[in-house]
Motif scaffolding. Structure first.
Motif, PDB file in Angstrom:
ATOM      1  N   LEU A 242      34.114 -18.988 -20.977  1.00  0.00           N
ATOM      2  CA  LEU A 242      33.115 -19.406 -21.708  1.00  0.00           C
ATOM      3  C   LEU A 242      33.835 -20.590 -22.364  1.00  0.00           C
ATOM      4  O   LEU A 242      33.215 -21.945 -22.301  1.00  0.00           O
ATOM      5  CB  LEU A 242      32.324 -18.666 -22.749  1.00  0.00           C
ATOM      6  CG  LEU A 242      31.528 -17.678 -22.027  1.00  0.00           C
ATOM      7  CD1 LEU A 242      30.935 -16.685 -23.210  1.00  0.00           C
ATOM      8  CD2 LEU A 242      30.349 -18.191 -21.259  1.00  0.00           C
TER       9      LEU A 242
ATOM     10  N   ARG B 211      34.297 -23.294 -19.579  1.00  0.00           N
ATOM     11  CA  ARG B 211      32.914 -23.792 -19.144  1.00  0.00           C
ATOM     12  C   ARG B 211      32.326 -24.729 -20.200  1.00  0.00           C
ATOM     13  O   ARG B 211      31.949 -25.780 -19.733  1.00  0.00           O
ATOM     14  CB  ARG B 211      32.181 -22.436 -18.704  1.00  0.00           C
ATOM     15  CG  ARG B 211      30.888 -23.093 -17.862  1.00  0.00           C
ATOM     16  CD  ARG B 211      30.128 -22.216 -17.215  1.00  0.00           C
ATOM     17  NE  ARG B 211      30.897 -21.281 -16.174  1.00  0.00           N
ATOM     18  CZ  ARG B 211      30.966 -21.857 -15.082  1.00  0.00           C
ATOM     19  NH1 ARG B 211      30.701 -22.916 -14.733  1.00  0.00           N
ATOM     20  NH2 ARG B 211      31.848 -21.221 -14.093  1.00  0.00           N
ATOM     21  N   HIS B 212      32.276 -24.428 -21.454  1.00  0.00           N
ATOM     22  CA  HIS B 212      31.658 -25.101 -22.458  1.00  0.00           C
ATOM     23  C   HIS B 212      32.435 -25.907 -23.437  1.00  0.00           C
ATOM     24  O   HIS B 212      32.016 -26.775 -23.981  1.00  0.00           O
ATOM     25  CB  HIS B 212      30.760 -24.247 -23.070  1.00  0.00           C
ATOM     26  CG  HIS B 212      29.764 -23.413 -22.539  1.00  0.00           C
ATOM     27  ND1 HIS B 212      28.601 -23.986 -21.920  1.00  0.00           N
ATOM     28  CD2 HIS B 212      29.605 -22.041 -22.115  1.00  0.00           C
ATOM     29  CE1 HIS B 212      27.979 -23.104 -21.362  1.00  0.00           C
ATOM     30  NE2 HIS B 212      28.450 -21.895 -21.376  1.00  0.00           N
TER      31      HIS B 212
ATOM     32  N   ASN C 289      35.037 -26.680 -26.710  1.00  0.00           N
ATOM     33  CA  ASN C 289      34.923 -26.240 -28.244  1.00  0.00           C
ATOM     34  C   ASN C 289      34.765 -27.485 -29.122  1.00  0.00           C
ATOM     35  O   ASN C 289      36.116 -28.071 -28.942  1.00  0.00           O
ATOM     36  CB  ASN C 289      35.827 -25.212 -28.540  1.00  0.00           C
ATOM     37  CG  ASN C 289      35.390 -24.890 -29.986  1.00  0.00           C
ATOM     38  OD1 ASN C 289      34.984 -25.266 -30.761  1.00  0.00           O
ATOM     39  ND2 ASN C 289      35.711 -23.445 -30.211  1.00  0.00           N
ATOM     40  N   LYS C 290      33.781 -28.099 -29.337  1.00  0.00           N
ATOM     41  CA  LYS C 290      34.037 -29.388 -30.202  1.00  0.00           C
ATOM     42  C   LYS C 290      34.830 -29.422 -31.403  1.00  0.00           C
ATOM     43  O   LYS C 290      35.263 -30.304 -32.065  1.00  0.00           O
ATOM     44  CB  LYS C 290      32.641 -29.990 -30.335  1.00  0.00           C
ATOM     45  CG  LYS C 290      32.111 -30.265 -29.207  1.00  0.00           C
ATOM     46  CD  LYS C 290      30.494 -30.657 -29.505  1.00  0.00           C
ATOM     47  CE  LYS C 290      29.536 -30.845 -28.309  1.00  0.00           C
ATOM     48  NZ  LYS C 290      28.088 -31.114 -28.421  1.00  0.00           N
TER      49      LYS C 290
ATOM     50  N   LYS D 195      35.792 -29.331 -21.788  1.00  0.00           N
ATOM     51  CA  LYS D 195      35.316 -28.393 -20.907  1.00  0.00           C
ATOM     52  C   LYS D 195      36.463 -28.697 -19.567  1.00  0.00           C
ATOM     53  O   LYS D 195      36.711 -29.698 -19.240  1.00  0.00           O
ATOM     54  CB  LYS D 195      33.943 -28.845 -20.450  1.00  0.00           C
ATOM     55  CG  LYS D 195      32.774 -28.691 -21.108  1.00  0.00           C
ATOM     56  CD  LYS D 195      31.608 -29.127 -20.689  1.00  0.00           C
ATOM     57  CE  LYS D 195      30.516 -29.228 -21.725  1.00  0.00           C
ATOM     58  NZ  LYS D 195      29.242 -29.786 -21.296  1.00  0.00           N
TER      59      LYS D 195
ATOM     60  N   CYS E 144      35.998 -26.597 -16.508  1.00  0.00           N
ATOM     61  CA  CYS E 144      35.327 -25.891 -15.389  1.00  0.00           C
ATOM     62  C   CYS E 144      34.788 -27.074 -14.660  1.00  0.00           C
ATOM     63  O   CYS E 144      34.472 -26.999 -13.331  1.00  0.00           O
ATOM     64  CB  CYS E 144      34.314 -25.028 -15.639  1.00  0.00           C
ATOM     65  SG  CYS E 144      35.191 -23.417 -16.300  1.00  0.00           S
TER      66      CYS E 144
END
Length: 190
Positions: free
Chosen positions: A139, A142-143, A145-146, A152, A154
C-alpha cells in the motif's frame, strides 16, 4: 465388563481407535493440498517479481533529467522477504502434515492431533502476519506517504506491484485455508 470410550464428533458418536470418516479425511487432505499449492504459488510469484525501468531523475531544475536504470525486486524489501519466507515455511510444513495425515490413516492419537493443530495455528499466525507486513508495504508503494515524502512507485513499477499484490492475496487465501484446517482439527479432538 468392557468399557468402550466414545467421542462425539458432529453429533455422532465415534469409538476411540476407529478410523475417521473417509469424507472428513478427504476434505482435510484436499484442504492441505490446496494450502500447499497456494503457499508455493504465493512464494514463487513474489520471489520472481522483478522489473527494471529507466527513470528520469531531475537533479537541478535547469538541467535535463538524468536517465537512471532502476530495478524493483522483492529481495529489496524486508516485508516481501518475510512474506516469501513465511510462505516457504508454510509450504514445507504442509508437505510434512500431508505425509502425517496419509500415514496415520485416520487413526491419530490425541498428542498427534494436538501437534498438527498447533502447527496449523502457527501457520495461521505466520501467514496472517506476513500478509499484513507485505500488504502494508504494498500500500505504501501504491499510494506513497506524503508525511515522510515517499513517492508512489507503482506508477513506475506496475508489473512488480501487481505481482506483489497477487502474492499477498494468495497468501491471505492460504491463511484462511489454514484457519479452516484449525477448525477441522479442533472438531476431531476428544
Amino acid at each position: 465388563m468392557e468399557h468402550e470410550s466414545k467421542n462425539k464428533v458432529d453429533g455422532m458418536e465415534m469409538e476411540k481407535g476407529k478410523k475417521e470418516s473417509g469424507s472428513r479425511k478427504g476434505l482435510e487432505l484436499t484442504m492441505r493440498v490446496l494450502a500447499l499449492v497456494l503457499t508455493m504459488v504465493a512464494a514463487t510469484v513474489l520471489g520472481v517479481a522483478k522489473q527494471t525501468k529507466v527513470v528520469p531523475i531531475k537533479l537541478i531544475p535547469t538541467l535535463p533529467p538524468l536517465n537512471v536504470s532502476t530495478t524493483a525486486k522483492a529481495s529489496y524489501l524486508s516485508a516481501f522477504v518475510y512474506n516469501i519466507s513465511a510462505n516457504a515455511i508454510a509450504c514445507g510444513y504442509t508437505a510434512i502434515s500431508i505425509v502425517i495425515v496419509m500415514i496415520s490413516k485416520g487413526k491419530r492419537s490425541k498428542s498427534l492431533l494436538m501437534a498438527v493443530l498447533i502447527g496449523d495455528l502457527m501457520m495461521v499466525a505466520l501467514l496472517f502476519s506476513s500478509t499484513g507486513a507485505a500488504g502494508a508495504i504494498g500500500l505504501m508503494g501504491r499510494h506513497g506517504n506524503k508525511h515522510v515524502m515517499w513517492k508512489k512507485v507503482c506508477g513506475v513499477f506496475g508489473k512488480f506491484c501487481n505481482q506483489a499484490a497477487v502474492s499477498v492475496a494468495i497468501t491471505l487465501i492460504a491463511s484462511v485455508v489454514f484457519m479452516l484446517l484449525v477448525v477441522l482439527d479442533a472438531l476431531k479432538l476428544p
